[in-house]
Design an enzyme around this catalytic site. Structure first.
Site, PDB file in Angstrom:
ATOM      1  N   GLU A 113       3.121 -11.039  13.990  1.00  0.00           N
ATOM      2  CA  GLU A 113       2.409 -11.526  15.172  1.00  0.00           C
ATOM      3  C   GLU A 113       2.715 -13.013  15.396  1.00  0.00           C
ATOM      4  O   GLU A 113       2.999 -13.444  16.496  1.00  0.00           O
ATOM      5  CB  GLU A 113       0.911 -11.304  14.954  1.00  0.00           C
ATOM      6  CG  GLU A 113       0.190 -10.995  16.222  1.00  0.00           C
ATOM      7  CD  GLU A 113      -1.247 -10.593  15.946  1.00  0.00           C
ATOM      8  OE1 GLU A 113      -1.607 -10.323  14.784  1.00  0.00           O
ATOM      9  OE2 GLU A 113      -2.016 -10.590  16.924  1.00  0.00           O
ATOM     10  N   ARG A 142       0.806  -1.228   0.000  1.00  0.00           N
ATOM     11  CA  ARG A 142       0.000   0.000   0.000  1.00  0.00           C
ATOM     12  C   ARG A 142       0.833   1.269   0.000  1.00  0.00           C
ATOM     13  O   ARG A 142       0.310   2.341  -0.312  1.00  0.00           O
ATOM     14  CB  ARG A 142      -1.005  -0.046   1.159  1.00  0.00           C
ATOM     15  CG  ARG A 142      -2.146  -1.013   0.861  1.00  0.00           C
ATOM     16  CD  ARG A 142      -3.099  -1.130   2.001  1.00  0.00           C
ATOM     17  NE  ARG A 142      -2.900  -2.332   2.773  1.00  0.00           N
ATOM     18  CZ  ARG A 142      -3.235  -2.461   4.060  1.00  0.00           C
ATOM     19  NH1 ARG A 142      -3.776  -1.450   4.699  1.00  0.00           N
ATOM     20  NH2 ARG A 142      -3.036  -3.597   4.683  1.00  0.00           N
TER      21      ARG A 142
HETATM   22  O1  LIG Z   1       3.097  -1.657  11.504  1.00  0.00           O
HETATM   23  P1  LIG Z   1       2.801  -3.087  11.127  1.00  0.00           P
HETATM   24  O2  LIG Z   1       2.204  -3.864  12.270  1.00  0.00           O
HETATM   25  O3  LIG Z   1       3.968  -3.763  10.509  1.00  0.00           O
HETATM   26  O4  LIG Z   1       1.614  -3.046  10.066  1.00  0.00           O
HETATM   27  C1  LIG Z   1       1.553  -2.086   9.030  1.00  0.00           C
HETATM   28  C2  LIG Z   1       1.652  -2.740   7.691  1.00  0.00           C
HETATM   29  O5  LIG Z   1       0.534  -3.649   7.529  1.00  0.00           O
HETATM   30  C3  LIG Z   1      -0.119  -3.363   6.301  1.00  0.00           C
HETATM   31  O6  LIG Z   1       0.445  -4.073   5.246  1.00  0.00           O
HETATM   32  P2  LIG Z   1       0.164  -5.626   4.996  1.00  0.00           P
HETATM   33  O7  LIG Z   1       1.285  -6.409   5.618  1.00  0.00           O
HETATM   34  O8  LIG Z   1      -1.234  -5.939   5.451  1.00  0.00           O
HETATM   35  O9  LIG Z   1       0.326  -5.788   3.447  1.00  0.00           O
HETATM   36  P3  LIG Z   1      -0.376  -5.058   2.200  1.00  0.00           P
HETATM   37  O10 LIG Z   1       0.083  -3.621   2.202  1.00  0.00           O
HETATM   38  O11 LIG Z   1       0.157  -5.805   1.033  1.00  0.00           O
HETATM   39  O12 LIG Z   1      -1.865  -5.171   2.364  1.00  0.00           O
HETATM   40  C4  LIG Z   1       0.129  -1.885   6.092  1.00  0.00           C
HETATM   41  O13 LIG Z   1      -0.035  -1.506   4.732  1.00  0.00           O
HETATM   42  C5  LIG Z   1       1.545  -1.714   6.580  1.00  0.00           C
HETATM   43  O14 LIG Z   1       2.509  -1.994   5.581  1.00  0.00           O
HETATM   44  N1  LIG Z   2      -5.910  -1.724  11.441  1.00  0.00           N
HETATM   45  C1  LIG Z   2      -5.355  -1.742  10.217  1.00  0.00           C
HETATM   46  N2  LIG Z   2      -6.014  -1.215   9.170  1.00  0.00           N
HETATM   47  C2  LIG Z   2      -5.472  -1.246   7.938  1.00  0.00           C
HETATM   48  N3  LIG Z   2      -4.273  -1.788   7.664  1.00  0.00           N
HETATM   49  C3  LIG Z   2      -3.577  -2.327   8.684  1.00  0.00           C
HETATM   50  N4  LIG Z   2      -2.368  -2.917   8.733  1.00  0.00           N
HETATM   51  C4  LIG Z   2      -2.127  -3.285  10.007  1.00  0.00           C
HETATM   52  N5  LIG Z   2      -3.163  -2.952  10.802  1.00  0.00           N
HETATM   53  C5  LIG Z   2      -4.088  -2.339   9.995  1.00  0.00           C
END
Ligand SMILES: O=P(O)(O)OC[C@H]1O[C@H](OP(=O)(O)OP(=O)(O)O)[C@H](O)[C@@H]1O
Ligand SMILES: Nc1ncnc2[nH]cnc12
Length: 178
Positions: free
Chosen positions: A105, A68
């Site tokens: 996690e 993202r």
């Molecule tokens: O601070 P954290 O606990 O590490 O979480 C934040 C990360 O989680 C989500 O990505 P995700 O791993 O869901 O992947 P995506 O962007 O491909 O959906 C978000 O876009 C961040 O990159």
């Molecule tokens: N609460 C949340 N909403 C959207 N993206 C996330 N990635 C990790 N935690 C999230």
């Protein structure tokens, strides 16, 4: 202060809150509706770009996090006239890469950059949509250190304050919504 900027208020109004996604107990904050509104999306890119220009003097590379961070990083890089470099989850980039492992996690994952994508000493700003526990952003900072880049700031649209992700990071965090 950018948090009070009407362009950020417009973003806030479009964030979709989804309970119990992707797991029970998680309140998911979905920024995709912002991308369906070009005026609001453009306003967000402008605010991010203005702030980075003002607060991160000499930035040479915008680094976006898989996936993202790729929604916002390239637009900001274009506005600033600087390079965009992706950090990808493992196994997605060709050629020589630099990898770091990070804790989730449950278990571990790793992310990578192409070895030649950032030169030692380059000034970088890392962008993602959201900071939760900070594990993903910390891994990106570790990657930048492995590449000998200078991290000027970590920029996210949304910071989940209650998870204290900032405490894992030794660089300034710029965020707009919580
Ligand atoms: O601070 P954290 O606990 O590490 O979480 C934040 C990360 O989680 C989500 O990505 P995700 O791993 O869901 O992947 P995506 O962007 O491909 O959906 C978000 O876009 C961040 O990159
Ligand atoms: N609460 C949340 N909403 C959207 N993206 C996330 N990635 C990790 N935690 C999230």
């Amino acid at each position: 202060m950018s948090r009070d900027d009407p362009r950020i208020q417009a973003v806030k109004n479009l964030v979709e809150l989804v309970e119990d996604f992707p797991k029970p107990g998680i309140l998911f904050k979905n920024l995709f509706p912002v991308l369906r509104n070009p005026a609001v999306f453009n306003g967000l890119i402008q605010v991010l770009s203005e702030d980075i220009k003002a607060r991160c003097s000499g930035v040479e590379v915008i680094v976006g996090l898989d996936s993202r961070g790729f929604l916002f990083g390239p637009g900001v890089a274009l506005q600033l006239g600087v390079a965009f470099v992706p950090v990808r989850k493992k196994g997605k980039l060709p050629g020589e890469t630099i990898s770091v492992e990070y804790s989730l996690e449950y278990g571990k994952d790793s992310c990578e950059i192409q070895k030649n994508s950032i030169r030692p000493g380059q000034k970088v700003v890392i962008i993602d949509d959201l900071l939760a526990t900070g594990g993903t952003m910390k891994a990106a900072c570790d990657l930048m250190e492995a590449a000998k880049a200078e991290v000027l700031a970590c920029v996210v649209v949304i910071e989940l304050n209650e998870l204290n992700g900032k405490d894992k990071l030794k660089y300034p965090v710029i965020s707009y919504l919580s």
